[in-house]
Design a protein around this motif. Structure first.
Motif, PDB file in Angstrom:
ATOM      1  N   SER A 137       0.839  -1.196   0.000  1.00  0.00           N
ATOM      2  CA  SER A 137       0.000   0.000   0.000  1.00  0.00           C
ATOM      3  C   SER A 137       0.875   1.247   0.000  1.00  0.00           C
ATOM      4  O   SER A 137       2.044   1.203   0.347  1.00  0.00           O
ATOM      5  N   GLY A 138       0.262   2.345  -0.401  1.00  0.00           N
ATOM      6  CA  GLY A 138       0.940   3.630  -0.407  1.00  0.00           C
ATOM      7  C   GLY A 138       1.451   3.999  -1.785  1.00  0.00           C
ATOM      8  O   GLY A 138       1.446   3.183  -2.706  1.00  0.00           O
ATOM      9  N   GLN A 139       1.861   5.246  -1.902  1.00  0.00           N
ATOM     10  CA  GLN A 139       2.485   5.764  -3.117  1.00  0.00           C
ATOM     11  C   GLN A 139       3.953   6.015  -2.815  1.00  0.00           C
ATOM     12  O   GLN A 139       4.274   6.592  -1.769  1.00  0.00           O
ATOM     13  N   ALA A 140       4.831   5.616  -3.704  1.00  0.00           N
ATOM     14  CA  ALA A 140       6.265   5.802  -3.495  1.00  0.00           C
ATOM     15  C   ALA A 140       6.616   7.284  -3.622  1.00  0.00           C
ATOM     16  O   ALA A 140       6.346   7.906  -4.652  1.00  0.00           O
ATOM     17  N   VAL A 141       7.197   7.834  -2.560  1.00  0.00           N
ATOM     18  CA  VAL A 141       7.671   9.219  -2.548  1.00  0.00           C
ATOM     19  C   VAL A 141       9.050   9.243  -1.880  1.00  0.00           C
ATOM     20  O   VAL A 141       9.335   8.426  -1.017  1.00  0.00           O
ATOM     21  N   PRO A 142       9.926  10.183  -2.286  1.00  0.00           N
ATOM     22  CA  PRO A 142      11.244  10.253  -1.650  1.00  0.00           C
ATOM     23  C   PRO A 142      11.123  10.558  -0.162  1.00  0.00           C
ATOM     24  O   PRO A 142      10.374  11.442   0.233  1.00  0.00           O
ATOM     25  N   GLY A 143      11.849   9.800   0.627  1.00  0.00           N
ATOM     26  CA  GLY A 143      11.863   9.998   2.069  1.00  0.00           C
ATOM     27  C   GLY A 143      13.284  10.141   2.575  1.00  0.00           C
ATOM     28  O   GLY A 143      14.144  10.711   1.899  1.00  0.00           O
ATOM     29  N   ASP A 144      13.545   9.554   3.715  1.00  0.00           N
ATOM     30  CA  ASP A 144      14.842   9.602   4.384  1.00  0.00           C
ATOM     31  C   ASP A 144      15.969   9.124   3.475  1.00  0.00           C
ATOM     32  O   ASP A 144      15.908   8.030   2.929  1.00  0.00           O
TER      33      ASP A 144
END
Length: 146
Positions: A101-108
């Motif tokens: 689940s979720g949308q891939a977005v840039p994180g840490d």
């Protein structure tokens, strides 16, 4: 312990994350391999299982929740400086997983994310070992019918 010029290897984890027939790639924001495309992953924490480390790293770096499918391979990353001293040494345990689940977005520690097919992997200048484990993960997982 510091990660540059360590006195022992670090255990790292990598995640080959699939959504349909595409694999998740992240552009690294920090050394080693800053600015390069790779699979999500990082260092295992003390008291953390490999599977928990993979789930945590994917969540921190991309915001995705995953379902782990299994182990793909163990890869050694040993980076030496010009004088031959070991600058970085990671023993990387790579697992494959499906995005849940979720949308891939840039994180840490990540400056960009993308989904790539096996046919487009060459566009990203991946480390040869990264390409190899992605292809191995694909063969173990099997393709998803369109």
């Amino acid at each position: 312990m510091k990660r540059d010029y360590p006195d022992r290897p670090f255990v790292g984890v990598g995640a080959i994350v699939w959504r349909d027939n595409a694999v998740l790639l992240v552009k690294r924001g920090k050394a080693p391999r800053a600015g390069e495309w790779s699979i999500p992953g990082g260092a295992q924490h003390l008291g953390e299982t490999v599977s928990d480390a993979v789930r945590r790293e994917v969540k921190e770096e991309t915001g995705l929740d995953i379902v782990i499918g299994g182990i793909v391979d163990v890869v050694d990353f040993i980076d030496k400086d010009d004088s031959g001293l070991v600058r970085h040494h990671y023993s990387l345990i790579d697992l494959w997983a499906d995005a849940e689940s979720g949308q891939a977005v840039p994180g840490d520690d990540v400056i960009d994310v993308t989904w790539a097919t096996l046919e487009t992997l060459s566009r990203y200048g991946l480390w040869t070992e990264t390409e190899r484990v992605i292809e191995l993960a694909h063969s173990r997982r099997g393709p998803i019918a369109p």
